[in-house]
Motif scaffolding. Structure first.
Motif, mmCIF file in Angstrom:
data_model
loop_
_atom_site.group_PDB
_atom_site.id
_atom_site.type_symbol
_atom_site.label_atom_id
_atom_site.label_comp_id
_atom_site.label_asym_id
_atom_site.label_seq_id
_atom_site.Cartn_x
_atom_site.Cartn_y
_atom_site.Cartn_z
ATOM 1 N N ALA A 1 2.811 9.661 1.115
ATOM 2 C CA ALA A 1 2.788 9.644 -0.345
ATOM 3 C C ALA A 1 2.382 11.001 -0.918
ATOM 4 N N VAL A 2 1.331 11.564 -0.351
ATOM 5 C CA VAL A 2 0.820 12.836 -0.872
ATOM 6 C C VAL A 2 1.789 13.976 -0.578
ATOM 7 N N VAL A 3 2.338 14.016 0.636
ATOM 8 C CA VAL A 3 3.280 15.088 0.976
ATOM 9 C C VAL A 3 4.543 14.987 0.127
ATOM 10 N N LEU A 4 5.028 13.768 -0.096
ATOM 11 C CA LEU A 4 6.212 13.595 -0.937
ATOM 12 C C LEU A 4 5.952 14.126 -2.344
ATOM 13 N N ALA A 5 4.824 13.762 -2.909
ATOM 14 C CA ALA A 5 4.496 14.248 -4.258
ATOM 15 C C ALA A 5 4.354 15.768 -4.281
ATOM 16 N N ASP A 6 3.770 16.333 -3.232
ATOM 17 C CA ASP A 6 3.651 17.792 -3.153
ATOM 18 C C ASP A 6 5.020 18.457 -3.130
ATOM 19 N N CYS A 7 5.947 17.884 -2.367
ATOM 20 C CA CYS A 7 7.287 18.470 -2.282
ATOM 21 C C CYS A 7 8.027 18.358 -3.602
ATOM 22 N N VAL A 8 7.812 17.268 -4.315
ATOM 23 C CA VAL A 8 8.410 17.129 -5.640
ATOM 24 C C VAL A 8 7.883 18.220 -6.582
ATOM 25 N N GLU A 9 6.599 18.521 -6.471
ATOM 26 C CA GLU A 9 6.014 19.578 -7.301
ATOM 27 C C GLU A 9 6.554 20.950 -6.913
ATOM 28 N N GLU A 10 6.781 21.150 -5.616
ATOM 29 C CA GLU A 10 7.256 22.453 -5.144
ATOM 30 C C GLU A 10 8.718 22.694 -5.486
ATOM 31 N N HIS A 11 9.465 21.610 -5.746
ATOM 32 C CA HIS A 11 10.891 21.730 -6.064
ATOM 33 C C HIS A 11 11.196 20.966 -7.348
ATOM 34 N N PRO A 12 10.661 21.424 -8.478
ATOM 35 C CA PRO A 12 10.824 20.683 -9.735
ATOM 36 C C PRO A 12 12.298 20.548 -10.128
ATOM 37 N N ILE B 1 0.833 -1.206 0.000
ATOM 38 C CA ILE B 1 0.000 0.000 0.000
ATOM 39 C C ILE B 1 0.864 1.251 0.000
ATOM 40 N N SER B 2 1.933 1.253 0.789
ATOM 41 C CA SER B 2 2.802 2.420 0.863
ATOM 42 C C SER B 2 3.458 2.725 -0.472
ATOM 43 N N GLY B 3 4.053 1.708 -1.093
ATOM 44 C CA GLY B 3 4.753 1.930 -2.351
ATOM 45 C C GLY B 3 3.841 2.314 -3.492
ATOM 46 N N LEU B 4 2.699 1.626 -3.605
ATOM 47 C CA LEU B 4 1.787 1.932 -4.706
ATOM 48 C C LEU B 4 1.117 3.295 -4.521
ATOM 49 N N THR B 5 0.804 3.663 -3.286
ATOM 50 C CA THR B 5 0.202 4.978 -3.068
ATOM 51 C C THR B 5 1.199 6.079 -3.407
ATOM 52 N N THR B 6 2.466 5.855 -3.069
ATOM 53 C CA THR B 6 3.499 6.822 -3.441
ATOM 54 C C THR B 6 3.610 6.929 -4.961
ATOM 55 N N ALA B 7 3.609 5.799 -5.637
ATOM 56 C CA ALA B 7 3.686 5.805 -7.105
ATOM 57 C C ALA B 7 2.497 6.544 -7.700
ATOM 58 N N LEU B 8 1.309 6.298 -7.149
ATOM 59 C CA LEU B 8 0.115 6.956 -7.668
ATOM 60 C C LEU B 8 0.179 8.462 -7.454
ATOM 61 N N ALA B 9 0.610 8.877 -6.264
ATOM 62 C CA ALA B 9 0.694 10.308 -5.982
ATOM 63 C C ALA B 9 1.669 10.993 -6.937
ATOM 64 N N LEU B 10 2.808 10.374 -7.201
ATOM 65 C CA LEU B 10 3.768 10.945 -8.144
ATOM 66 C C LEU B 10 3.208 10.959 -9.556
ATOM 67 N N ALA C 1 13.701 18.389 -2.610
ATOM 68 C CA ALA C 1 12.324 17.930 -2.413
ATOM 69 C C ALA C 1 12.256 16.880 -1.310
ATOM 70 N N PHE C 2 13.188 15.930 -1.327
ATOM 71 C CA PHE C 2 13.184 14.869 -0.319
ATOM 72 C C PHE C 2 13.472 15.424 1.071
ATOM 73 N N GLN C 3 14.372 16.405 1.166
ATOM 74 C CA GLN C 3 14.658 17.010 2.461
ATOM 75 C C GLN C 3 13.446 17.776 2.990
ATOM 76 N N ALA C 4 12.760 18.462 2.103
ATOM 77 C CA ALA C 4 11.560 19.201 2.512
ATOM 78 C C ALA C 4 10.472 18.248 2.984
ATOM 79 N N TYR C 5 10.354 17.139 2.300
ATOM 80 C CA TYR C 5 9.375 16.113 2.686
ATOM 81 C C TYR C 5 9.643 15.602 4.089
ATOM 82 N N GLU C 6 10.896 15.236 4.380
ATOM 83 C CA GLU C 6 11.206 14.733 5.721
ATOM 84 C C GLU C 6 10.976 15.797 6.783
ATOM 85 N N ALA C 7 11.336 17.025 6.488
ATOM 86 C CA ALA C 7 11.154 18.100 7.461
ATOM 87 C C ALA C 7 9.684 18.266 7.839
#
Length: 406
Positions: free
Chosen positions: A317-328, A16-25, A334-340
């Motif tokens: 998953a959703v926050v990670l995808a959001d951070c990727v969008e915020e730091h194209p 569930i974790s991996g697929l939800t992350t893939a879907l969000a991205l 993006a990954f550091q912002a996600y963890e923070a």
């Protein structure tokens, strides 16, 4: 270097974790490759509780409607004494709950949620799902990471997301904190036909979910699959009943021997052929570095007592995808912002789950104090769960709210 045309994101783990992350991205237009150790993408286990914090995210990802047709929406969550059967407290989860948080609390079969996310990933056309890929070794590289699988295949990526669970190999590269913590508790899980409980009087609250609590044990019961099945989770402290430690069935029966008839009836129907030891880890930081990050149990494994393991993975998953969008184009940033954003939130859930386990399983004067404190609680007093259910996952502003009591 990654081959031209390779998906820019690689996810290790197809649960569930991996697929939800893939879907969000993928919802953000990114191509993703998911590696799954098993020969096919499937989910094991039985019931899964979904709080409104996760429902909100599933709705945003466009899969909530695919999950809920077969889900069960309890009218309340009730805590009862496993020995006397008496009600300790309840949390109403009907319309007042929905008005407060925007979504109802529901329970579903894990396979139903996994299937819905899998199909949504497939329909995007952006997610490549590769089964039979047992990740054995991960190397950090200036460009991201190189992933080596047991079959000899190798994948190079600029953005690796470890969704490989409690004993994550990806975590070993980043954190290296050894084995997870064994709580000493084990859980027996499974579903039975609702009719199987009929000769014992049926479920005590057929429209709700009941948690029967006692010293070093508890039993959770709730319907799934349109109310046709009853999901049961029986949890015991193996350190209290050591005389039957070599016989899981006998140990379970010994633990629940002194409970009320409703509880004993449910426990007698449990499948004892398999049980799960309950592990977690203390919260840490440092689970994002360079082009590698972690989600779900790989980042913050937690005990089951708040029913938030999958819910927090969905938030991740959703926050990670959001951070990727915020730091194209800036994976590391993006990954550091996600963890923070996520580390304070998930750390609080981890530590609160540990505390709530102690509250559930207390004995003697502790159990008496628990009953006395909760007896006068209003079932529609939601202040104690606001911090958990009514928070945007990309913020930590409410992390100072009160601890949950029910």
């Amino acid at each position: 270097m990654a081959r031209q045309g390779d998906p820019p994101f690689l996810v290790a783990g197809g649960g569930i974790s991996g697929l939800t992350t893939a879907l969000a991205l993928a919802r953000g237009g990114h191509r993703v490759r998911v590696l799954e150790r098993a020969p096919q993408f499937a989910e094991v286990g039985a019931g899964l509780q979904v709080g409104p914090n996760a429902s909100r995210m599933l709705d945003r990802l466009g899969v909530l409607e695919a999950v809920t047709p077969d889900a069960f929406f309890p009218s309340r969550l009730t805590l009862r004494d496993a020995r006397t059967g008496e009600r300790i407290t309840s949390l109403e989860t009907g319309e007042a709950f929905r008005e407060r948080f925007g979504y109802r609390y529901f329970v579903a079969h894990r396979a139903d949620l996994h299937r819905a996310v899998y199909e949504a990933c497939r329909e995007t056309g952006l997610v490549e799902m590769v089964p039979g890929k047992d990740v054995q070794r991960i190397e950090e590289s200036p460009a991201g990471a190189v992933v080596h699988c047991a079959d000899g295949s190798r994948y190079t990526t600029g953005a690796l997301v470890g969704a490989d669970g409690l004993r994550s190999r990806t975590r070993g590269v980043l954190v290296g904190d050894g084995d997870p913590d064994d709580s000493g508790y084990v859980a027996y899980r499974g579903t039975i036909p609702i009719e199987a409980l009929a000769e014992h009087g049926g479920l005590r609250e057929p429209d709700g979910m009941v948690i029967w609590v006692g010293p070093g044990l508890h039993l959770v019961q709730y319907p799934v699959r349109r109310g046709e099945l009853c999901n049961q989770v029986a949890t015991i402290d193996t350190r209290r009943w050591t005389e039957s430690s070599q016989d899981p069935a006998a140990q379970l029966q010994a633990a629940f021997a002194g409970t009320c008839p409703d509880v004993r009836a449910g426990v007698a129907l449990m499948d004892t052929s398999r049980r799960w030891s309950l592990f977690d880890r203390a919260p840490v930081t440092g689970w994002s570095r360079g082009g590698i990050t972690l989600v779900g149990d790989a980042a913050h494994p937690m005990l089951q007592y708040l029913a938030q393991g999958a819910c927090q993975a969905i938030e991740d998953a959703v926050v990670l995808a959001d951070c990727v969008e915020e730091h194209p184009g800036e994976t590391e940033r993006a990954f550091q912002a996600y963890e923070a954003l996520r580390a304070p939130r998930t750390a609080r859930v981890q530590t609160t789950a540990r505390t709530w386990g102690e509250v559930l399983h207390t004995d003697g004067i502790g159990a008496q104090m628990r009953a006395a404190l909760l007896a006068a609680r209003n079932p529609v007093d939601y202040d104690v769960v606001d911090w958990l259910y009514d928070i945007a996952p990309s913020t930590t502003a409410q992390n100072t709210a009160k601890e949950p009591l029910a």
